[in-house]
Design a protein around this motif. Structure first.
Motif, PDB file in Angstrom:
ATOM      1  N   SER A 310      49.487  35.096 -73.312  1.00 38.59           N
ATOM      2  CA  SER A 310      50.738  34.109 -72.348  1.00 38.59           C
ATOM      3  C   SER A 310      51.498  35.113 -70.969  1.00 38.59           C
ATOM      4  N   GLY A 313      49.224  36.399 -68.708  1.00 35.71           N
ATOM      5  CA  GLY A 313      48.654  35.672 -68.100  1.00 35.71           C
ATOM      6  C   GLY A 313      49.755  35.117 -66.877  1.00 35.71           C
ATOM      7  N   ALA A 314      51.488  35.076 -67.178  1.00 38.53           N
ATOM      8  CA  ALA A 314      51.877  34.627 -66.580  1.00 38.53           C
ATOM      9  C   ALA A 314      52.403  35.537 -65.306  1.00 38.53           C
ATOM     10  N   GLN A 353      59.413  35.731 -73.129  1.00 39.65           N
ATOM     11  CA  GLN A 353      57.791  37.005 -73.413  1.00 39.65           C
ATOM     12  C   GLN A 353      57.472  37.805 -73.916  1.00 39.65           C
ATOM     13  N   ALA A 412      54.471  30.579 -75.158  1.00 41.39           N
ATOM     14  CA  ALA A 412      53.482  29.995 -74.662  1.00 41.39           C
ATOM     15  C   ALA A 412      53.395  28.695 -73.482  1.00 41.39           C
ATOM     16  N   GLY A 415      55.410  30.141 -70.252  1.00 41.53           N
ATOM     17  CA  GLY A 415      53.689  30.995 -69.633  1.00 41.53           C
ATOM     18  C   GLY A 415      53.225  29.452 -68.467  1.00 41.53           C
ATOM     19  N   MET A 416      52.915  28.531 -69.278  1.00 38.97           N
ATOM     20  CA  MET A 416      52.744  27.018 -68.821  1.00 38.97           C
ATOM     21  C   MET A 416      53.455  27.092 -67.343  1.00 38.97           C
ATOM     22  N   GLY A 423      49.597  25.129 -64.547  1.00 44.67           N
ATOM     23  CA  GLY A 423      49.782  25.926 -65.942  1.00 44.67           C
ATOM     24  C   GLY A 423      49.281  25.104 -67.116  1.00 44.67           C
ATOM     25  N   HIS A 428      42.728  28.010 -65.606  1.00 47.15           N
ATOM     26  CA  HIS A 428      43.616  29.112 -65.791  1.00 47.15           C
ATOM     27  C   HIS A 428      44.598  29.864 -66.961  1.00 47.15           C
ATOM     28  N   MET A 430      46.124  28.602 -69.336  1.00 49.25           N
ATOM     29  CA  MET A 430      47.688  28.641 -70.331  1.00 49.25           C
ATOM     30  C   MET A 430      47.770  27.615 -70.926  1.00 49.25           C
ATOM     31  N   GLU A 431      47.281  26.595 -70.656  1.00 51.34           N
ATOM     32  CA  GLU A 431      47.360  25.134 -71.182  1.00 51.34           C
ATOM     33  C   GLU A 431      47.063  26.055 -73.428  1.00 51.34           C
TER      34      GLU A 431
END
Length: 605
Positions: A310, A313-314, A353, A412, A415-416, A423, A428, A430-431
């Protein structure tokens, strides 16, 4: 969808510069082949497999899920080919004896492998991952014939394994198990009953599945003292290891879940299934704990895996996405708005994170050295060594599993949040990470169960606070050594205070529990989270100390920016995350009355 990139720099920093794994491996009877060059090659090849093979299947596997048809389960497209590559490369046998066809390397290398695979594609790792617990149980408690029959094909990966505990009427309270075993009179038993929530209970990746099942013999006493453990193969093997007839174990359905959709979670029915007793009658729970502790460490890895994925990605999104201007003034005046990276609240989430992923990784790598010594105790038949490190690892296990999965889920969700509305959109990815992370706090014992195990069993009952005193003694020594070092004073002084408080809180709870037994349950969650925050604080301070030394003498294998980032993340953790331990400290010493004062009939809606 985040494309996974293995964090090899951080892994090598911990292995070579923080925990000195080369020296650690030199102490082990099976560590001779784990030289730095071999370890580096294993990390590189595993990273390639994870980045190129497993990571691309993560989103597609979730979208397709597993398919059930008349007792058969089909895994998503690409899984069979990926698993064949897993077998061909010998990944399953990495840390198992050459006697069974493995490579005989230390157990910790298997954990490093699992971390990368877990981050790239957790649902895929569930299939071979559950096998390791079954293998460890058979290896330690099985007789010579059982070990010889099952270990080679499971080490190769041609056969997989499961753990079958939960039944419809009971989960954690295993004393309620109803599955029964009837003696066939020929050394085998006939099992009757149903199990639910069996990960990898049925699939199309391997030619056989070996179920390790808890059941009761006819003369079994009530409760957990009357549970025995059995080996139940899906297909009964012949004496020479070839496959014989199909056994009486069937899969009537698979679960429809919130996440990990590519992992088959099955209901299993045992209709007179042929079974073999493993270990002694009525002592199955003791043997199963070998399985459960292995699985709990693996689940702790899931906590850092989801935090890492996460975060990756974030971070990529935050660097590219522009929104508003920084409160301190324009940072990118030539752009329509400033990058999200210039907003302090976004930095808070990204730092959180990073702190969870890298701090948790350090906790697990340290515990992995205990696991190496424990396994050596088994192979060398050194009961004293085995017990010593089993006890040490036993203290770590509930903290790693409970604390890291809770913070992994939190990471996590961060990240969303960084992606905002994007998100919440599947494209994407993240979910999916958040959905998959949610199960980690539940299986192999919920966070509440881990907390009770830590405070009620490990701390109060088994060691009378001894395990806390031992670990806080290690923290206190570190604090004393670093208190006068420039750049380390704040870390050392803070840790010293928390180490003292951890012991004081333990004693207070011991005294409170004498008058109020319910205080153990009421305080356990807060005690576990407090323990986790302080333990992670120690490992962040340890990393900061090494990073400062490497910057000072210029001897580091990593870049200067890497070490500066380590120090900055440690400072963030001490400023913004470690203080959360104070609220847990305040809550854990409150009496249980406020939790139990409302009668059950008035606890309504």
């Amino acid at each position: 969808m985040p494309a996974y990139k293995a964090p090899l720099s951080d892994m090598r920093f911990l292995l070579d510069e923080v925990f000195d794994f080369p020296a650690h491996y030199a102490e082990l009877s099976n560590g001779g082949d784990a030289d730095p060059e071999t370890v580096s090659a294993i990390l590189d090849e595993c990273a390639r497999y994870c980045e190129e093979v497993l990571s691309p299947l993560y989103a597609s596997g979730d979208a397709e899920g597993c398919t059930y048809d008349n007792g058969e389960v089909r895994t998503p497209k690409g899984y069979k080919e990926a698993y064949q590559q897993f077998i061909d490369a010998g990944w399953q046998g990495l840390s198992y004896s050459e006697e069974y066809g493995g490579q005989g390397l230390p157990m910790s290398l298997g954990l490093l492998k699992s971390e990368m695979m877990a981050t790239a594609n957790w649902p895929f790792l569930m299939y071979p991952g559950l096998s390791m617990g079954a293998m460890n149980t058979i290896m330690q408690y099985g007789n010579e014939e059982q070990v010889g029959l099952y270990m080679p094909p499971m080490t190769e990966g041609r056969w997989t394994g499961t753990m079958c505990l939960t039944e419809p009427q009971c989960g954690t309270d295993l004393g309620q198990i109803k599955t029964r075993a009837e003696d066939n009179g020929d050394g085998t038993y006939a099992l009757h009953g149903s199990k639910i929530f069996i990960s990898s209970g049925e699939h199309d990746l391997a030619e056989n599945i070996i179920h390790v099942v808890l059941a009761r013999l006819p003369d079994a006493p009530q409760g957990t003292r009357g549970i025995s453990l059995f080996i139940v193969p899906k297909v009964i093997p012949n004496a020479d290891g070839s496959l014989g007839e199909r056994n009486g174990v069937t899969c009537p359905s698979i679960e429809h879940k919130m996440g990990i959709n590519a992992s088959a979670t099955c209901v299993l029915n045992f209709d007179g299934a042929k079974a073999w007793l493993i270990g002694e009658p009525h002592k199955g729970l003791e043997a199963m704990f070998t399985f459960m502790n292995t699985a709990r460490i693996g689940t702790a890895i899931q906590g850092i895996a989801h935090a890492e994925l996460s975060f990756q990605g974030a971070l990529a999104y935050a660097k590219e996405r522009r929104s508003m201007r920084a409160l301190s003034g324009k940072k990118e005046p030539e752009k329509v708005a400033d990058s999200l990276m210039y907003h302090a609240d976004v930095r808070r989430m990204l730092f959180s994170q990073k702190a969870v992923a890298e701090g948790g990784r350090a906790m697990i790598y340290f515990a992995a050295q205990y696991a190496d010594h424990m396994v050596n105790g088994v192979t060398e038949k050194d009961d004293e060594k085995y017990k010593k490190y089993d006890d040490k690892l036993g203290f770590f296990t509930p903290i790693l599993k409970g604390f890291l999965t809770e913070l992994g889920l939190e990471a996590a969700n961060h990240g969303m949040q960084v992606l905002g509305g994007h998100g919440y959109i599947r494209e994407h990815g993240m979910e999916q990470i958040a959905r998959d992370a949610r199960i980690a706090t539940l299986y192999e014992g919920t966070t509440g169960i881990q907390a009770l195990d830590l405070l009620g069993r490990k701390v109060l009952l088994m060691t009378r606070g001894g395990c806390v005193r031992e670990f806080t003694g290690q923290i206190a020594r570190f604090a004393a050594e670093n208190l006068r070092k420039k750049g380390m004073r704040r870390f050392a002084a803070t840790l010293g205070r928390y180490a003292t408080q951890w012991n004081v809180l333990t004693v207070r709870l011991m005294l409170m529990a004498r008058k109020d037994r319910d205080v153990v349950s009421a305080a356990s969650h807060h005690f576990l989270m407090y323990s986790g925050f302080v333990m992670m604080g120690y490992f962040w301070a340890l990393q900061a100390a090494v990073a400062q030394q490497k910057l000072a003498d210029g001897s580091g294998a990593q870049s200067e920016d890497f070490y500066r980032a380590k120090i900055a993340t440690a400072e963030f953790y001490f400023d913004h995350m470690l203080p959360r331990a104070k609220s847990h400290a305040a809550s854990m010493t409150k009496p249980s009355a406020s939790l139990l004062s409302l009668d059950s009939e008035h606890f309504s809606f």
